[in-house]
Design an enzyme around this catalytic site. Structure first.
Site, PDB file in Angstrom:
ATOM      1  N   ASP A  45       0.836  -1.199   0.000  1.00  0.00           N
ATOM      2  CA  ASP A  45       0.000   0.000   0.000  1.00  0.00           C
ATOM      3  C   ASP A  45       0.871   1.249   0.000  1.00  0.00           C
ATOM      4  O   ASP A  45       1.662   1.465   0.914  1.00  0.00           O
ATOM      5  CB  ASP A  45      -0.883   0.000   1.254  1.00  0.00           C
ATOM      6  N   TYR A  50       2.943   9.985  -0.169  1.00  0.00           N
ATOM      7  CA  TYR A  50       3.987   9.444   0.718  1.00  0.00           C
ATOM      8  C   TYR A  50       5.400   9.790   0.227  1.00  0.00           C
ATOM      9  O   TYR A  50       6.341   9.779   1.007  1.00  0.00           O
ATOM     10  CB  TYR A  50       3.889   7.915   0.834  1.00  0.00           C
ATOM     11  N   LYS A  75      -2.835   5.978  -4.015  1.00  0.00           N
ATOM     12  CA  LYS A  75      -3.902   6.927  -3.645  1.00  0.00           C
ATOM     13  C   LYS A  75      -3.583   8.297  -4.217  1.00  0.00           C
ATOM     14  O   LYS A  75      -2.410   8.664  -4.328  1.00  0.00           O
ATOM     15  CB  LYS A  75      -4.000   7.054  -2.114  1.00  0.00           C
ATOM     16  N   HIS A 108      -7.618   9.567  -1.602  1.00  0.00           N
ATOM     17  CA  HIS A 108      -6.914   9.459  -0.316  1.00  0.00           C
ATOM     18  C   HIS A 108      -7.721  10.037   0.847  1.00  0.00           C
ATOM     19  O   HIS A 108      -7.774   9.451   1.931  1.00  0.00           O
ATOM     20  CB  HIS A 108      -5.553  10.170  -0.434  1.00  0.00           C
ATOM     21  N   LEU A 190      -1.804  -1.276  14.063  1.00  0.00           N
ATOM     22  CA  LEU A 190      -1.080  -1.538  15.317  1.00  0.00           C
ATOM     23  C   LEU A 190      -1.024  -0.291  16.199  1.00  0.00           C
ATOM     24  O   LEU A 190      -0.296  -0.250  17.188  1.00  0.00           O
ATOM     25  CB  LEU A 190       0.342  -2.035  15.007  1.00  0.00           C
ATOM     26  N   LYS A 231       2.593  -1.400   8.957  1.00  0.00           N
ATOM     27  CA  LYS A 231       3.899  -0.996   8.422  1.00  0.00           C
ATOM     28  C   LYS A 231       4.982  -1.538   9.332  1.00  0.00           C
ATOM     29  O   LYS A 231       4.891  -1.452  10.558  1.00  0.00           O
ATOM     30  CB  LYS A 231       3.992   0.538   8.371  1.00  0.00           C
ATOM     31  N   SER A 232       6.019  -2.094   8.730  1.00  0.00           N
ATOM     32  CA  SER A 232       7.250  -2.368   9.474  1.00  0.00           C
ATOM     33  C   SER A 232       8.415  -2.312   8.508  1.00  0.00           C
ATOM     34  O   SER A 232       8.283  -2.650   7.340  1.00  0.00           O
ATOM     35  CB  SER A 232       7.216  -3.737  10.161  1.00  0.00           C
ATOM     36  N   ARG A 237       9.972  -8.234  12.482  1.00  0.00           N
ATOM     37  CA  ARG A 237       8.557  -7.865  12.642  1.00  0.00           C
ATOM     38  C   ARG A 237       7.779  -8.036  11.340  1.00  0.00           C
ATOM     39  O   ARG A 237       6.591  -8.350  11.356  1.00  0.00           O
ATOM     40  CB  ARG A 237       8.444  -6.438  13.185  1.00  0.00           C
ATOM     41  N   ASN A 241       4.466 -10.289  11.476  1.00  0.00           N
ATOM     42  CA  ASN A 241       3.142  -9.735  11.175  1.00  0.00           C
ATOM     43  C   ASN A 241       2.366 -10.573  10.150  1.00  0.00           C
ATOM     44  O   ASN A 241       1.141 -10.450  10.051  1.00  0.00           O
ATOM     45  CB  ASN A 241       3.266  -8.281  10.700  1.00  0.00           C
TER      46      ASN A 241
END
Ligand code: A2P
Length: 275
Positions: A45, A50, A75, A108, A190, A231-232, A237, A241
């Site tokens: 995503d 961003y 987006k 968005h 999270l 997100k990581s 992680r 996840n």
């Protein structure tokens, strides 16, 4: 590992967990994509805003995976909202990603003070025929925004991506999605690294299953039919996840996690927040 898919209202399949990429930037996104794709992520995503689409696209190419193996969401907002502006917006995303199409393109933010999400959506509807986007959806829309959109346009959004975690459960938006066949995607599932993950209720459930609290939160999303996009950038992680498909929560545990929504945590209000 097989990640289950949800079927969007146009028949397209979307992996039920994805990788959130905010706040990665172009300079650091590529190696994270390589690690994530190696770990098994097939749904990524991103967004024009961003500033990481070049890095995301580079990482996808570096991974060597075939494009059709991936589900990529982007987006558009700001300068790309309003009649016909999304045409250039989608081209800009594809140019940055160095891809021929995205699997899902979202508005968005509704930015209702601009009063142009309906005209933006009508342009989105024309983009589907171009072959440059497989599905179209929205993000941060309330039921009122969706009511307005559905009354004025033809294609029902495939998804509504909203901030959703055990502390921000947004039952009205989730119920609206279920009733209208709109898949709810959870951003910041999270809690953006807040103390959510040390909550005692989550800790007790995590201990029972030999999982982490993050895995319990992500599993709760799966049980509710939501699509979390944690997100990581951390290799351990990232793997952790995804490792949520070998246990199931009881209905009492699902209810206990849902009850963590105290309403106390600050919520992003799409009516006033334009970011
Ligand atoms: P990191 O990238 O160092 O792993 P959200 O997706 O809700 O916005 O949360 C993202 C934040 O949560 C990031 O700071 C990320 O840090 C952290 N995070 C991601 N996965 C986990 C995990 N399994 N356990 C603890 N923190 C995590």
């Amino acid at each position: 590992m097989t990640i289950p898919a949800v079927t969007l209202n146009n028949g397209v399949q979307m992996p039920q967990i994805g990788l959130g990429t905010w706040p990665l930037k172009d300079h650091d996104a590529a190696p994270v994509m390589v690690t994530a794709i190696e770990a098994g992520y097939r749904h990524i995503d991103t967004a024009f805003r961003y500033g990481n689409q070049r890095g995301v696209g580079q990482g996808v190419r570096d991974s060597g995976i075939a494009r059709e193996e991936l589900f990529i969401t982007s987006k558009l907002d700001g300068e790309f909202q309003g009649e016909n502006r999304a045409i250039a917006g989608l081209d800009a995303c594809l140019q940055q990603l160095q891809m021929d199409y995205v699997d899902l393109l979202l508005i968005h933010w509704p930015l209702p003070q601009r009063n142009d999400y309906v005209s933006t959506w009508k342009t989105f509807e024309t983009l589907v025929a171009s072959g440059k986007v497989r599905s179209i959806g929205v993000s941060n829309f309330t039921p009122a925004h969706l009511d307005h959109l559905l009354a004025e346009t033809t294609i029902c959004p495939a998804t509504n991506q909203i901030q959703l975690s055990p502390r921000i459960t947004r039952p009205d938006q989730v119920a609206y999605g279920r009733a209208h066949g709109i898949v709810t995607v959870s951003w910041s599932p999270l809690g953006q690294g807040s103390d959510l993950l040390s909550d005692p209720t989550l800790q007790a459930i995590a201990q029972k299953y030999g999982k982490t609290t993050a895995q319990v939160v992500l599993r709760w999303n799966i049980e509710l039919g939501l699509v979390p996009i944690p997100k990581s950038s951390n290799p351990v992680r990232l793997v952790q996840n995804l490792d949520i498909f070998d246990f199931a929560l009881t209905s009492a545990e699902i209810a206990a996690i849902t009850a963590l929504d105290t309403g106390a945590e600050k919520r992003v209000d799409s009516d006033v927040d334009g970011h």
